[in-house]
Design a protein around this motif. Structure first.
Motif, PDB file in Angstrom:
ATOM      1  N   GLN A   9      41.085  36.275  49.816  1.00 17.31           N
ATOM      2  CA  GLN A   9      40.203  35.570  48.882  1.00 17.31           C
ATOM      3  C   GLN A   9      40.929  35.118  47.624  1.00 17.31           C
ATOM      4  O   GLN A   9      42.054  35.530  47.353  1.00 17.31           O
ATOM      5  CB  GLN A   9      39.034  36.475  48.496  1.00 17.31           C
ATOM      6  CG  GLN A   9      38.176  36.870  49.679  1.00 17.31           C
ATOM      7  CD  GLN A   9      36.937  37.635  49.265  1.00 17.31           C
ATOM      8  OE1 GLN A   9      35.964  37.665  50.000  1.00 17.31           O
ATOM      9  NE2 GLN A   9      36.961  38.268  48.120  1.00 17.31           N
ATOM     10  N   LYS A  10      40.218  34.301  46.837  1.00 16.41           N
ATOM     11  CA  LYS A  10      40.766  33.814  45.576  1.00 16.41           C
ATOM     12  C   LYS A  10      40.845  34.945  44.554  1.00 16.41           C
ATOM     13  O   LYS A  10      39.857  35.643  44.335  1.00 16.41           O
ATOM     14  CB  LYS A  10      39.899  32.692  45.014  1.00 16.41           C
ATOM     15  CG  LYS A  10      39.827  31.447  45.875  1.00 16.41           C
ATOM     16  CD  LYS A  10      39.081  30.338  45.134  1.00 16.41           C
ATOM     17  CE  LYS A  10      38.974  29.086  45.975  1.00 16.41           C
ATOM     18  NZ  LYS A  10      38.414  27.951  45.210  1.00 16.41           N
ATOM     19  N   PRO A  11      41.989  35.135  43.908  1.00 13.19           N
ATOM     20  CA  PRO A  11      42.084  36.114  42.828  1.00 13.19           C
ATOM     21  C   PRO A  11      41.214  35.682  41.645  1.00 13.19           C
ATOM     22  O   PRO A  11      41.045  34.498  41.383  1.00 13.19           O
ATOM     23  CB  PRO A  11      43.572  36.082  42.445  1.00 13.19           C
ATOM     24  CG  PRO A  11      44.261  35.418  43.583  1.00 13.19           C
ATOM     25  CD  PRO A  11      43.269  34.478  44.187  1.00 13.19           C
ATOM     26  N   ASN A  12      40.649  36.671  40.957  1.00 13.79           N
ATOM     27  CA  ASN A  12      39.883  36.439  39.725  1.00 13.79           C
ATOM     28  C   ASN A  12      38.543  35.747  39.926  1.00 13.79           C
ATOM     29  O   ASN A  12      37.864  35.448  38.959  1.00 13.79           O
ATOM     30  CB  ASN A  12      40.693  35.630  38.700  1.00 13.79           C
ATOM     31  CG  ASN A  12      41.789  36.455  38.054  1.00 13.79           C
ATOM     32  OD1 ASN A  12      41.607  37.642  37.823  1.00 13.79           O
ATOM     33  ND2 ASN A  12      42.916  35.834  37.785  1.00 13.79           N
ATOM     34  N   SER A  13      38.145  35.484  41.188  1.00 12.33           N
ATOM     35  CA  SER A  13      36.883  34.780  41.406  1.00 12.33           C
ATOM     36  C   SER A  13      35.773  35.691  41.918  1.00 12.33           C
ATOM     37  O   SER A  13      34.622  35.286  41.963  1.00 12.33           O
ATOM     38  CB  SER A  13      37.083  33.637  42.406  1.00 12.33           C
ATOM     39  OG  SER A  13      37.914  32.637  41.854  1.00 12.33           O
ATOM     40  N   THR A  14      36.113  36.881  42.321  1.00 10.72           N
ATOM     41  CA  THR A  14      35.120  37.836  42.835  1.00 10.72           C
ATOM     42  C   THR A  14      35.434  39.219  42.280  1.00 10.72           C
ATOM     43  O   THR A  14      36.493  39.444  41.679  1.00 10.72           O
ATOM     44  CB  THR A  14      35.174  37.902  44.376  1.00 10.72           C
ATOM     45  OG1 THR A  14      36.466  38.384  44.776  1.00 10.72           O
ATOM     46  CG2 THR A  14      34.929  36.542  44.993  1.00 10.72           C
ATOM     47  N   MET A  20      41.783  43.650  42.149  1.00  9.33           N
ATOM     48  CA  MET A  20      43.193  43.511  42.494  1.00  9.33           C
ATOM     49  C   MET A  20      44.031  43.173  41.263  1.00  9.33           C
ATOM     50  O   MET A  20      45.096  43.758  41.039  1.00  9.33           O
ATOM     51  CB  MET A  20      43.384  42.439  43.564  1.00  9.33           C
ATOM     52  CG  MET A  20      44.828  42.289  44.024  1.00  9.33           C
ATOM     53  SD  MET A  20      45.075  40.940  45.187  1.00  9.33           S
ATOM     54  CE  MET A  20      44.962  39.521  44.079  1.00  9.33           C
ATOM     55  N   CYS A  21      43.554  42.222  40.473  1.00 10.39           N
ATOM     56  CA  CYS A  21      44.307  41.826  39.270  1.00 10.39           C
ATOM     57  C   CYS A  21      44.364  42.961  38.259  1.00 10.39           C
ATOM     58  O   CYS A  21      45.370  43.114  37.546  1.00 10.39           O
ATOM     59  CB  CYS A  21      43.681  40.579  38.651  1.00 10.39           C
ATOM     60  SG  CYS A  21      43.863  39.102  39.673  1.00 10.39           S
TER      61      CYS A  21
END
Length: 403
Positions: A9-14, A20-21
């Motif tokens: 998935q896109k980082p920082n979007s969910t 994760m970040c």
């Protein structure tokens, strides 16, 4: 130590991307070298610092001619639903990620690989990588996927069992993982969640109680309870100008989004739909809010509850399994948190329709009670200790487990 993080998935979007970040920042503080393999759209901007080796896998491209896959069926961006994927799409996904994963392994030479979600890509990583310590973190939505349909189900379950370690967000989730995957219990550990105390913090000055601001942040969809929250507002006993409501986020389900907007027009209070905002703006909004509300019908362990608490907010949330235990006795007894019983569910994350009126009434009652406590006891400005819930603390816990 060198660490490779992998997500479809896109980082920082969910929530899982923020998680994760957050881990990346926590391990950075400890001096570890890191890399990331993540699924993004070809026009997405790299959000990582230069010290992170980044290996983006591009969707809506020649090799992956479809939207980024989503662990939820409603994502804050256009996404592909797993249950609607065919074998060609699955094989295309595996092929595109295999190239970047092997490139990352060759260049970074990681000592540890951390995958996010106990699902398709994590299973595939175990299939192609056998000589590196491989662990995965469950964010809850993966369990919902594997119980909802049969896409590659046996393949996923078989390879998840072969992971070196699995991390659950809380004890209830740990039990569910063991049951669903029939995995060795000695491999499954409780990790919890964390927050960035450089971004989310309480200001020293007290927030005025002359007007009350209520904030929701997350996907704008029915499964998050947003429609119920908005409908509950008309039962608040306060005057129109005394309460301000912020709704942060967006949603990929246009029909549900428009339905929620339509319902909001019948509410007596002012509701600000702010769209998706970054973490810095969100933290500022929390510091200016009295109450954060999360009326969701299904969650893993929601970071936003911790972030809002750390920013000073009082919190009203559904009684999500594992959340009370993670929040801890001291905060639960601080009068800053109130839990709402979940309605009966027809299936995971989907409530029985006739239960919703009672749920909305409970939300109204909890909001009225929380506002009264803020006005009479000034609980919004009460300090609580959040030090043990930072990302750095979480990374230390993971290190201690895998050593």
């Amino acid at each position: 130590m060198k660490i490779l993080h992998i997500t479809t998935q896109k980082p920082n979007s969910t929530g899982s991307g923020v998680y994760m970040c957050g881990m990346i920042n926590g391990f950075r503080e400890k001096g570890h070298k890191q890399g990331v393999v993540a699924g993004v759209d070809k026009d997405d901007i790299n959000s990582f610092n230069d010290d992170i080796e980044y290996y983006p896998v591009f969707f809506n491209s020649d090799k992956l001619p479809f939207d980024v896959v989503g662990m939820s069926d409603s994502m804050p961006y256009n996404s592909t639903i797993y249950s609607e994927m065919d074998l060609n799409m699955v094989n295309s996904l595996k092929g595109a990620f295999e190239k970047n994963i092997k490139k990352a392994v060759s260049e970074l030479k990681p000592d540890l690989i951390i995958c996010h979600h106990l699902y398709l890509l994590t299973s595939f990583v175990r299939e192609i990588i056998n000589d590196i310590n491989l662990v995965s973190i469950c964010h809850g939505t993966c369990l919902r996927q594997i119980q909802s349909h049969d896409l590659e189900k046996n393949y996923i379950i078989s390879n998840i069992r072969k992971l070196d370690a699995v991390f659950a967000l809380h004890d209830e989730q740990r039990k569910e993982i063991i049951k669903i995957f029939n995995i060795d219990p000695s491999k499954v550990f409780i990790l919890g969640s964390g927050y960035d105390n450089q971004v989310f913090f309480k200001e020293e000055r007290n927030l005025s109680n002359e007007k009350i601001t209520i904030t929701y942040a997350g996907k704008i969809c029915k499964a998050k309870g947003v429609k119920c929250l908005i409908k509950s507002l008309n039962n608040l006993k306060y005057e129109r100008n005394f309460i301000n409501i912020n709704v942060v986020g967006d949603g990929s389900n246009k029909e549900e989004y428009e339905e929620i907007i339509a319902v909001s027009k019948d509410i007596k209070f002012n509701i600000n739909f702010l769209g998706k905002i970054n973490q810095i703006k969100l933290s500022k909004l929390f510091r200016e809010s009295h109450i954060f509300v999360l009326p969701s019908f299904f969650e893993g362990l929601p970071l936003v509850v911790i972030e809002s608490l750390a920013s000073g907010c009082n919190v009203i949330t559904t009684d999500i399994p594992g959340l009370r235990g993670w929040i801890g006795e001291n905060i639960n007894n601080s009068e800053k948190v109130s839990y709402i019983d979940l309605p009966k569910m027809q299936k995971l994350g989907i409530p029985v329709e006739k239960e919703l009126k009672k749920f909305e009434d409970n939300l109204s009652a909890s909001l009225n009670y929380m506002i009264e406590n803020i006005l009479n006891k000034n609980t919004r400005n009460k300090m609580i200790d959040m030090e043990n819930k930072t990302w750095s603390g979480l990374c230390s816990t993971l290190e201690n487990i895998i050593q």
